[in-house]
Design a protein around this motif. Structure first.
Motif, PDB file in Angstrom:
ATOM      1  N   LEU A  89       0.750  -1.247  -0.068  1.00 21.76           N
ATOM      2  CA  LEU A  89      -0.102  -0.108   0.024  1.00 21.76           C
ATOM      3  C   LEU A  89       0.831   1.103   0.051  1.00 21.76           C
ATOM      4  O   LEU A  89       0.702   2.342  -0.847  1.00 21.76           O
ATOM      5  CB  LEU A  89      -0.841  -0.169   1.092  1.00 21.76           C
ATOM      6  N   LEU A  90       1.788   1.352   0.894  1.00 24.94           N
ATOM      7  CA  LEU A  90       3.061   2.590   0.883  1.00 24.94           C
ATOM      8  C   LEU A  90       3.680   2.534  -0.451  1.00 24.94           C
ATOM      9  O   LEU A  90       3.938   3.840  -0.976  1.00 24.94           O
ATOM     10  CB  LEU A  90       3.823   2.155   1.734  1.00 24.94           C
ATOM     11  N   HIS A  91       3.718   1.485  -1.129  1.00 24.52           N
ATOM     12  CA  HIS A  91       4.546   1.411  -2.343  1.00 24.52           C
ATOM     13  C   HIS A  91       3.520   1.910  -3.557  1.00 24.52           C
ATOM     14  O   HIS A  91       4.071   2.946  -4.149  1.00 24.52           O
ATOM     15  CB  HIS A  91       5.074   0.256  -2.813  1.00 24.52           C
ATOM     16  N   ALA A  92       2.335   1.665  -3.699  1.00 25.78           N
ATOM     17  CA  ALA A  92       1.437   2.231  -4.587  1.00 25.78           C
ATOM     18  C   ALA A  92       1.212   3.656  -4.234  1.00 25.78           C
ATOM     19  O   ALA A  92       1.317   4.493  -5.132  1.00 25.78           O
ATOM     20  CB  ALA A  92      -0.069   1.571  -4.444  1.00 25.78           C
ATOM     21  N   TRP A  93       1.219   4.021  -2.892  1.00 25.22           N
ATOM     22  CA  TRP A  93       0.809   5.529  -2.552  1.00 25.22           C
ATOM     23  C   TRP A  93       1.932   6.487  -3.056  1.00 25.22           C
ATOM     24  O   TRP A  93       1.977   7.651  -3.599  1.00 25.22           O
ATOM     25  CB  TRP A  93       0.561   5.757  -1.247  1.00 25.22           C
ATOM     26  N   MET A  94       3.330   5.978  -2.813  1.00 25.13           N
ATOM     27  CA  MET A  94       4.343   6.734  -3.361  1.00 25.13           C
ATOM     28  C   MET A  94       4.195   6.727  -4.814  1.00 25.13           C
ATOM     29  O   MET A  94       4.939   7.767  -5.539  1.00 25.13           O
ATOM     30  CB  MET A  94       5.632   5.950  -2.811  1.00 25.13           C
ATOM     31  N   LEU A  95       3.985   5.769  -5.671  1.00 22.71           N
ATOM     32  CA  LEU A  95       4.057   5.527  -6.825  1.00 22.71           C
ATOM     33  C   LEU A  95       3.003   6.566  -7.763  1.00 22.71           C
ATOM     34  O   LEU A  95       3.406   7.505  -8.515  1.00 22.71           O
ATOM     35  CB  LEU A  95       4.035   4.304  -7.354  1.00 22.71           C
ATOM     36  N   HIS A  96       1.787   6.702  -7.168  1.00 20.41           N
ATOM     37  CA  HIS A  96       0.898   7.714  -7.544  1.00 20.41           C
ATOM     38  C   HIS A  96       1.320   8.912  -7.008  1.00 20.41           C
ATOM     39  O   HIS A  96       1.135   9.803  -8.031  1.00 20.41           O
ATOM     40  CB  HIS A  96      -0.495   7.305  -6.845  1.00 20.41           C
ATOM     41  N   ARG A  97       1.847   9.236  -6.038  1.00 18.85           N
ATOM     42  CA  ARG A  97       2.330  10.735  -5.743  1.00 18.85           C
ATOM     43  C   ARG A  97       3.429  10.959  -6.730  1.00 18.85           C
ATOM     44  O   ARG A  97       3.511  12.038  -7.157  1.00 18.85           O
ATOM     45  CB  ARG A  97       2.623  10.480  -4.351  1.00 18.85           C
ATOM     46  N   SER A  98       4.175  10.199  -6.885  1.00 20.35           N
ATOM     47  CA  SER A  98       5.124  10.533  -8.011  1.00 20.35           C
ATOM     48  C   SER A  98       4.718  10.740  -9.473  1.00 20.35           C
ATOM     49  O   SER A  98       5.071  11.668 -10.039  1.00 20.35           O
ATOM     50  CB  SER A  98       6.438   9.318  -8.367  1.00 20.35           C
ATOM     51  N   ILE A  99       3.786  10.012  -9.837  1.00 20.17           N
ATOM     52  CA  ILE A  99       3.212  10.208 -11.142  1.00 20.17           C
ATOM     53  C   ILE A  99       2.515  11.532 -11.329  1.00 20.17           C
ATOM     54  O   ILE A  99       2.498  12.312 -12.379  1.00 20.17           O
ATOM     55  CB  ILE A  99       2.165   9.179 -11.539  1.00 20.17           C
ATOM     56  N   ARG A 100       1.751  11.794 -10.060  1.00 22.58           N
ATOM     57  CA  ARG A 100       1.041  13.210  -9.902  1.00 22.58           C
ATOM     58  C   ARG A 100       1.943  14.242 -10.220  1.00 22.58           C
ATOM     59  O   ARG A 100       1.647  15.251 -10.731  1.00 22.58           O
ATOM     60  CB  ARG A 100       0.264  13.126  -8.642  1.00 22.58           C
ATOM     61  N   ARG A 101       3.087  14.223  -9.444  1.00 22.81           N
ATOM     62  CA  ARG A 101       4.235  15.302  -9.488  1.00 22.81           C
ATOM     63  C   ARG A 101       4.694  15.466 -10.741  1.00 22.81           C
ATOM     64  O   ARG A 101       4.851  16.440 -11.300  1.00 22.81           O
ATOM     65  CB  ARG A 101       5.125  14.968  -8.561  1.00 22.81           C
ATOM     66  N   LYS A 106       4.949  18.469 -16.045  1.00 29.92           N
ATOM     67  CA  LYS A 106       5.063  17.967 -17.323  1.00 29.92           C
ATOM     68  C   LYS A 106       6.654  17.478 -17.840  1.00 29.92           C
ATOM     69  O   LYS A 106       7.034  17.712 -18.859  1.00 29.92           O
ATOM     70  CB  LYS A 106       4.852  18.989 -18.506  1.00 29.92           C
ATOM     71  N   SER A 107       6.728  16.241 -16.921  1.00 33.70           N
ATOM     72  CA  SER A 107       8.179  15.765 -17.231  1.00 33.70           C
ATOM     73  C   SER A 107       8.021  14.496 -18.170  1.00 33.70           C
ATOM     74  O   SER A 107       6.844  14.008 -18.454  1.00 33.70           O
ATOM     75  CB  SER A 107       8.526  15.289 -15.640  1.00 33.70           C
ATOM     76  N   ASP A 108       9.259  14.504 -18.627  1.00 34.00           N
ATOM     77  CA  ASP A 108       9.217  13.054 -19.667  1.00 34.00           C
ATOM     78  C   ASP A 108       9.364  11.962 -19.013  1.00 34.00           C
ATOM     79  O   ASP A 108       9.050  10.678 -19.698  1.00 34.00           O
ATOM     80  CB  ASP A 108      10.646  13.139 -20.410  1.00 34.00           C
ATOM     81  N   ALA A 109       9.394  11.906 -17.709  1.00 34.00           N
ATOM     82  CA  ALA A 109       9.442  10.633 -16.889  1.00 34.00           C
ATOM     83  C   ALA A 109       7.887  10.140 -16.531  1.00 34.00           C
ATOM     84  O   ALA A 109       7.901   9.227 -15.872  1.00 34.00           O
ATOM     85  CB  ALA A 109      10.111  11.112 -15.448  1.00 34.00           C
ATOM     86  N   VAL A 110       7.000  10.561 -17.321  1.00 33.68           N
ATOM     87  CA  VAL A 110       5.813  10.310 -16.800  1.00 33.68           C
ATOM     88  C   VAL A 110       5.307   8.890 -17.452  1.00 33.68           C
ATOM     89  O   VAL A 110       4.801   7.994 -16.796  1.00 33.68           O
ATOM     90  CB  VAL A 110       4.645  11.228 -17.266  1.00 33.68           C
ATOM     91  N   SER A 111       5.878   8.749 -18.611  1.00 32.07           N
ATOM     92  CA  SER A 111       5.516   7.434 -19.287  1.00 32.07           C
ATOM     93  C   SER A 111       6.294   6.339 -18.902  1.00 32.07           C
ATOM     94  O   SER A 111       5.720   5.286 -18.627  1.00 32.07           O
ATOM     95  CB  SER A 111       6.072   7.485 -20.760  1.00 32.07           C
ATOM     96  N   PRO A 112       7.475   6.254 -18.340  1.00 27.42           N
ATOM     97  CA  PRO A 112       8.065   5.130 -17.576  1.00 27.42           C
ATOM     98  C   PRO A 112       7.414   4.770 -16.281  1.00 27.42           C
ATOM     99  O   PRO A 112       7.038   3.502 -15.846  1.00 27.42           O
ATOM    100  CB  PRO A 112       9.491   5.338 -17.401  1.00 27.42           C
ATOM    101  N   LEU A 113       6.810   5.904 -15.775  1.00 26.69           N
ATOM    102  CA  LEU A 113       6.196   5.619 -14.420  1.00 26.69           C
ATOM    103  C   LEU A 113       4.728   4.848 -14.793  1.00 26.69           C
ATOM    104  O   LEU A 113       4.203   4.076 -13.940  1.00 26.69           O
ATOM    105  CB  LEU A 113       5.851   6.784 -13.693  1.00 26.69           C
ATOM    106  N   ILE A 114       4.104   5.635 -15.740  1.00 24.86           N
ATOM    107  CA  ILE A 114       2.767   4.829 -16.056  1.00 24.86           C
ATOM    108  C   ILE A 114       2.887   3.378 -16.419  1.00 24.86           C
ATOM    109  O   ILE A 114       2.059   2.270 -16.141  1.00 24.86           O
ATOM    110  CB  ILE A 114       1.897   5.751 -17.060  1.00 24.86           C
ATOM    111  N   GLU A 115       3.984   3.106 -17.153  1.00 25.86           N
ATOM    112  CA  GLU A 115       3.966   1.908 -17.463  1.00 25.86           C
ATOM    113  C   GLU A 115       4.445   0.865 -16.558  1.00 25.86           C
ATOM    114  O   GLU A 115       4.101  -0.416 -16.270  1.00 25.86           O
ATOM    115  CB  GLU A 115       5.436   1.673 -18.535  1.00 25.86           C
ATOM    116  N   LYS A 116       5.201   1.487 -15.398  1.00 24.76           N
ATOM    117  CA  LYS A 116       5.384   0.811 -14.085  1.00 24.76           C
ATOM    118  C   LYS A 116       3.928   0.598 -13.456  1.00 24.76           C
ATOM    119  O   LYS A 116       3.907  -0.659 -12.700  1.00 24.76           O
ATOM    120  CB  LYS A 116       6.415   1.589 -13.183  1.00 24.76           C
ATOM    121  N   LEU A 117       3.314   1.513 -13.431  1.00 16.41           N
ATOM    122  CA  LEU A 117       1.944   1.398 -12.905  1.00 16.41           C
ATOM    123  C   LEU A 117       1.034   0.246 -13.514  1.00 16.41           C
ATOM    124  O   LEU A 117       0.480  -0.366 -12.825  1.00 16.41           O
ATOM    125  CB  LEU A 117       1.291   2.687 -12.748  1.00 16.41           C
TER     126      LEU A 117
END
Length: 196
Positions: A89-101, A106-117
């Motif tokens: 649960l803590l891992h998912a919360w941190m990942l969602h917070r990173s994607i939101r930021r 408008k960073s280029d790191a969004v697509s790898p984070l969404i792929e990881k999601l």
């Protein structure tokens, strides 16, 4: 009571007489009926004061120890599972917070984070058909089931053999289901590779 009546019957003139002439007073013997005593005593009061009786057979003594061990193992397993669920649960919360930021910046790191999601546990090795994760878990579960059944057989008591064999069915069937599921997933992946 009889003693009081005898004392009242004596007159002052008799009191002046020597004590040797007074006849001894005898009381009638009292008989205590057990039913009368039991009517005044609550059995729960007696049971509260007495210690618990020891196990009557060897099977009861063995099963008490066995179930105490199972109870302790269950508490440890629940604590461990709860810890890992809290960590996920803590891992998912941190990942969602990173994607939101990253989306806000408008960073280029969004697509790898969404792929990881979309594939959160691919790096652990449980998703690819070549990884041995489910096979290892299945074999461990089958081994636990066989060990539980073996424990009952070693004890040699019919009731304990039945209880241990019944408990051993659960991990054994879950392990077999994992093996079958893994084989079906490998066959489906081979068909996809052949079709591509």
């Amino acid at each position: 009571m009889n003693f009081l009546m005898a004392a009242a019957a004596t007159t002052p003139a008799a009191a002046a007489a020597p004590a040797a002439t007074v006849a001894p007073v005898t009381l009638p013997q009292q008989v205590i009926n057990p039913a009368d005593v039991a009517a005044y005593i609550d059995p729960r009061d007696i049971a509260a004061l007495l210690p618990a009786p020891p196990p009557t057979t060897e099977l009861v003594a063995i099963s008490d120890g066995f179930f105490r061990l199972v109870e302790n193992a269950t508490f440890v397993a629940l604590f461990t599972v709860g810890f890992f669920l809290l960590a996920r649960l803590l891992h998912a919360w941190m990942l969602h917070r990173s994607i939101r930021r990253a989306l806000e910046a408008k960073s280029d790191a969004v697509s790898p984070l969404i792929e990881k999601l979309n594939k959160p546990y691919e790096h652990i090795g449980g998703q690819s058909p070549e990884a041995p994760g489910d096979d290892r878990n299945a074999l461990v579960l089958i081994a636990i089931g066989l060990a539980m059944a073996g424990f009952g057989v070693i004890q040699g008591h019919e009731q304990l053999i039945r209880a241990a064999a019944g408990a051993a069915l659960f991990p054994t069937f879950v392990g077999i289901a994992l093996l079958v599921r893994r084989r079906l997933a490998r066959a489906a992946a081979a068909e996809e590779r052949a079709a591509a």
